[in-house]
Enzyme design. Sequence first.
Site: not given
Ligand code: GLC
Length: 417
Positions: A83, A161, A384
């Site tokens: 990550y 984001d 997702e």
């Molecule tokens: C992305 C999304 C965010 C979420 C994260 C983990 O960054 O935009 O809203 O919390 O992924 O799922």
Amino acid sequence: MTSHTSLDLEARNILKQNDRGGYTIPTAGLYPYQWNWDSAFAAMGFAQFDIARAWQELETLFSGQWSDGMVPHILFHQPDPGYFPGPDVWGCEGPIPSSGISQPPVAATMARLILQKDPEAGRAAMGRLFPKMRAWHKWFMDWRLDRGAVCVTHPWESGRDNAPEWDGAMARIDPSDVGEYTRRDTSHVDGSMRPTKYDYDRYIWLVQLGRRLHWDQAAMLEENPFRVADPTMTFTLLRAHRDLMVMGELLGLDTKGMAQEIFLLEKGAQTLWNEELGSYDARDAKTGEWAGCISSASFLCWLAGLPSDRQAEHLERILDATNFGVPSHDPASDRFDPKRYWRGPTWAVVNMLIGLGLEDAGHPLGKRVRELTRELITRFGFAEYFDPMTGEAAGGKSFTWTAAVWLGWASPARGRT
Ligand code: GLC
């Protein structure tokens, strides 16, 4: 076994598989840590079959709370080289290695749903969480208000984001000194579904700025060029504060001052009404400019207890124009992109928040949003996010919050049809 009971089972298994012992990751590979608002949804999902585990999820999240009240958007419990940007890039000093920004405060809203399921089982945990949640909400009010609306200081903080709402403020950042870095997200999923390099350079530049300022809110207020009053933050905080106050009263805790804080946030939320657009919109706190965006966050007004007929007209128009709404951005806009993350796709979690608000207000569109979310997950799985036109699954698979939304809201097992 009917199809929904097998989906219920699959959803429980996703939560169990993503459970790392006390906290849940959003999905293996792409998101290997504890994310703030994902975790609140996970808790709500666990509450459908394991109340103790639900409270534990929230308590683990708040174990990462900073001394100033901030609850980080990521807690890096275990190192994971897959990550980026990890704890070494953020350079934070909270009780658990973490990011230096927060995320939409939905924890109190989810806690209230969990408490309602079994008030006795939740009494002690909620008693411990109450002052922590209050301190977090106060942190937003101390540091993030602009005319009473809640601002984000990094696009990631909004939870949305790469939403078009941030384009104006992002364009004012010059990231030419950001240096070399290697993204990891595009090695897990197709790059065409992720934010662009243009965006990513600015995300990392903002992280470097926060680190240089030691995440000091007063210094950031001075120096950070990115400060946008955001409907997601404002509406979720307003709703969460209402929920927290109700729980405080129920548990006989001190709720002094909360009614006035709610009043202030209500006033603030109204400053996000863009009359020309006929919609709630994001507003750049540095320039005063509107983003000019009707997004899924605009439809969180009912969640916050602020119904709007004009907003409902937009919602109906957008649901008619898509097959699997609610899209994260208006399909009538030239910035709409049905596959790219927060610039078009449908996200089950946002649908749940929109639907909850509409249903609480007795608005018929609430049922429509819930039913189309049910159909979406039934046909395309626990992804997702989804293409709002074709329903195609996108991003990470076996996703915690999609499974949680199924269990707690979209599954026919929830009773409401
Ligand atoms: C992305 C999304 C965010 C979420 C994260 C983990 O960054 O935009 O809203 O919390 O992924 O799922």
